[in-house]
Motif scaffolding. Structure first.
Motif, PDB file in Angstrom:
ATOM      1  N   TRP B 286       0.821  -1.215   0.000  1.00 32.82           N
ATOM      2  CA  TRP B 286       0.000   0.000   0.000  1.00 32.82           C
ATOM      3  C   TRP B 286       0.853   1.263   0.000  1.00 32.82           C
ATOM      4  N   GLY B 288       2.359   4.205  -1.688  1.00 34.88           N
ATOM      5  CA  GLY B 288       2.154   4.871  -2.966  1.00 34.88           C
ATOM      6  C   GLY B 288       3.421   5.545  -3.432  1.00 34.88           C
ATOM      7  N   ASN B 292       1.707  10.381   1.467  1.00 37.07           N
ATOM      8  CA  ASN B 292       0.374  10.123   1.999  1.00 37.07           C
ATOM      9  C   ASN B 292      -0.348  11.445   2.246  1.00 37.07           C
ATOM     10  N   LEU B 293      -1.600  11.508   1.801  1.00 34.22           N
ATOM     11  CA  LEU B 293      -2.404  12.693   2.088  1.00 34.22           C
ATOM     12  C   LEU B 293      -3.005  12.496   3.478  1.00 34.22           C
ATOM     13  N   LEU B 296      -6.806  11.930   4.021  1.00 32.38           N
ATOM     14  CA  LEU B 296      -7.453  10.663   3.700  1.00 32.38           C
ATOM     15  C   LEU B 296      -7.101   9.567   4.700  1.00 32.38           C
ATOM     16  N   TRP B 300      -6.053   6.324   1.846  1.00 31.28           N
ATOM     17  CA  TRP B 300      -5.079   6.515   0.765  1.00 31.28           C
ATOM     18  C   TRP B 300      -4.248   5.250   0.507  1.00 31.28           C
ATOM     19  N   TRP B 304      -4.282   2.781  -2.887  1.00 31.20           N
ATOM     20  CA  TRP B 304      -3.085   2.377  -3.628  1.00 31.20           C
ATOM     21  C   TRP B 304      -3.040   0.869  -3.794  1.00 31.20           C
TER      22      TRP B 304
END
Lengths: 266, 358
Positions: B286, B288, B292-293, B296, B300, B304
């Protein structure tokens, strides 16, 4: 028994990978292409002008049947699909111009192979083939078409009439032939035959994106105001989208016609 | 003590239920997805009658299968015949017990991780369940009392066992790099970026933009895993166990109704399993490529993960739409003579590299 196949050619890992990649690229490309599926009951394909679909028995201009009950169609049929029983016309009950008419006329569409030999055999051009092609049914009986299902309600227009030709209007096959000839002549550098009077300055080449014969049909119909043009069977197809394939003249609402959906499904 | 135990139990049961439901719905969706993608690759439209874009077609198919008569051949071994699809489906579902989907979430003060159990031998568990799936296929083929299923079952046992070796061997370098068999630990080991690559010299700085995923370290192992994974799931072009054109469906020829649906479900679950494994072991799970935002939160990473899994599901479908089935002897040749030596070679190479870098 020894293996007689030729020895397999080993592509080698590089070539094999390239080939697989090529294949994957082909399928990926097609993912974004427009599917070619025709959603059949909703969408229909316009058959070609000479498509051999379900038969129609034609009438004369005065409403009399063209069929004279001669049984030549039945004789020509290689599938033995046609049954004709003729009878004598009488002054009280006159069906066709000649002596005899078809008292019984049946085509068995379980047997018919749509070869068109019956149409060629017909001496009076009574028997023609329409564009109707969806002849599926869930009962065998309903696929034996009787005379009242086959006969047209009004005369069919399928060849350019003499008046049309005189007016310089070429319909269907004739027009295509003439245009092809004109093109060939132009390419050979020979002088073209002058356009016949009344052609209305129509360009010799067929209009792009339009089925051949459509334009001339519309023009002549509007020019003459001829009410008889209800169906064009050979040669010029009806304008796309305005008529269902194999449309026949609107049926008589009073007469029960159980297979109308086979003729004009929309 | 008992209170926390009870809470843990509730959480685990809830997670099992959620995973089960999500997977079932996912399989229905993937069946639709596959039919649609393959159709468009063949210039067709695919299912489009039930629901928007035909989305409900698989639901309708499932209902149909449930109401169909389950036929048992008279020559069948009845007990085994009834048991085989269950084994297949059970093994396929059990594999997900140790597959993590994302980070974790706080629910009512209880931190719940996105997996049913974080086993310290999680990878081994998934592989073991994959091996159990062979039993379902073999027993189904044997118990049908019919020649096509028997041939399909025999082929399948040979194929799945051979490719399992290559599959497992290709994963060992990753385990060596991460130093753990726990899937969660392996994913954590792949966070961040590679950093400056020394031997690239002046352009070594690009490493700062490349995520620290094992695919960039173990690309050969990844390719071997992918090939073996497709074979392991009995998917085209390695679908010799089913081989519709030769074996009339192979091991599930004699199955109908809900039992057939269970085999079907198991096959697509395996696709998801292999896709998830590929993502977890080689593509950073997971993690990305973007930061990371925080807004979210846990969504997030989950997104991903799902996106990456779907990429692999698409790959499976793509291969199916493109490649013809391999001949049986070719399949075995590729497995034993190419994939296994290649996996072993990469194992040795990466081992030496690690020893050298210590």
């Amino acid at each position: 028994m020894p293996d007689e196949r030729p020895p397999e050619k080993d592509l080698g890992p590089l070539r094999a990978t390239v080939n697989v990649a090529k294949g994957l690229w082909v399928t990926l490309r097609h993912l974004w292409r427009r599917p070619i599926t025709i959603q059949y009951p909703e969408q229909r394909r316009e058959p070609f002008p000479r498509f051999k679909g379900r038969h129609v028995l034609d009438r004369h201009e005065d409403g009399l049947e063209k069929c004279i009950g001669c049984e030549l169609c039945a004789g020509a049929c290689p599938a033995d699909a046609i049954l004709v029983i003729g009878a004598e016309n009488t002054p009280e009950a006159r069906y066709s111009p000649g002596e005899r008419y078809a008292k019984v006329y049946e085509i068995n569409y379980l047997r018919c192979i749509f070869c068109g030999l019956c149409v060629e055999a017909c001496p009076t051009e009574a028997l023609v083939m329409s564009h109707a092609y969806d002849l599926a049914s869930d009962s065998r009986d309903s696929l034996i078409f009787t005379k009242d299902m086959l006969i047209a309600d009004a005369p069919l227009q399928r060849r350019p009439s003499k008046e049309d030709l005189a007016a310089g209007e070429d319909v269907g096959d004739f027009r295509i032939l003439k245009e092809g000839l004109a093109r060939a002549r132009a390419e050979l550098g020979k002088p073209q035959r002058p356009a016949p009077p009344g052609a209305g300055g129509r360009p010799p080449a067929p209009e792009e994106g339009r089925p051949a014969g459509t334009a001339s049909l519309g023009q002549s119909a509007s020019a003459e105001g001829s009410p008889k043009r209800t169906e064009v069977l050979e040669g010029a197809p009806p304008a796309r989208g305005t008529q269902a394939p194999g449309d026949v003249p609107p049926p008589d609402p009073s007469a029960p016609r159980p297979t109308d959906e086979n003729i004009s499904p929309r | 003590m008992s209170m926390t135990f009870l809470a843990d139990l509730v959480v685990i049961l809830a997670k099992i239920l959620i995973v089960f439901l999500v997977l079932s719905v996912l399989v229905i969706f993937i069946v639709w997805f596959e039919r649609k993608v393959v159709a468009h690759m063949q210039s067709r439209l695919g299912p489009n009658r039930w629901g928007p874009f035909g989305l409900l077609t698989s639901v309708a198919d499932g209902m149909k299968l449930m109401f169909k008569e389950p036929i048992t051949p008279i020559t069948a071994d009845h007990v085994t015949f009834a048991l085989a699809p269950g084994i297949s489906m059970l093994a396929a579902f059990l594999a997900f017990a140790s597959i993590p989907f994302g980070t974790s979430v706080l629910i009512f003060g209880h931190r719940a991780t996105f997996e049913i159990a974080d086993l310290n031998v999680g990878l081994l568990w998934v592989l073991a369940m994959g091996s159990l799936a062979v039993y379902g296929v073999v027993l189904a083929g044997w118990s049908s009392g019919s020649k096509y299923p028997l041939l399909g079952g025999i082929r399948s046992s040979a194929q799945m066992i051979s490719y399992e070796i290559a599959l497992s061997l290709s994963l060992i370098p990753v385990v060596m790099s991460a130093g753990s068999l726990s899937l969660r630990t392996i994913v954590h080991a792949q966070s961040g970026v590679i950093g400056s690559i020394g031997w690239l010299g002046p352009v070594g700085g690009v490493g700062k933009f490349i995520p620290h995923w094992y695919i960039f370290y173990h690309l050969p192992a990844f390719l071997i895993f992918l090939l073996a994974g497709v074979a392991e799931t009995n998917r085209p072009p390695f679908d010799l166990a089913e081989a519709d054109t030769e074996l009339v469906g192979g091991y599930h020829t004699e199955y109908s109704g809900i039992k057939f649906a269970m085999f079907f479900l198991a096959e697509y679950l395996h696709v998801v399993t292999i896709s998830a494994l590929a993502v977890l072991l080689f593509l950073g799970g997971w993690n990305g490529v973007t930061p990371n935002l925080p807004v979210l939160g846990w969504i997030w990473p989950l997104l991903w993960f799902v996106a990456k899994v779907f990429f692999f599901v698409f790959l499976f479908v793509w291969l199916r739409a493109t490649l013809p089935r391999l001949r049986y002897d070719k399949l075995m040749a590729v497995g034993w003579r190419v994939l296994i030596p290649a996996a072993l070679t990469w194992l040795v190479v990466s081992g030496l590299a690690m020893a050298g870098s210590v």
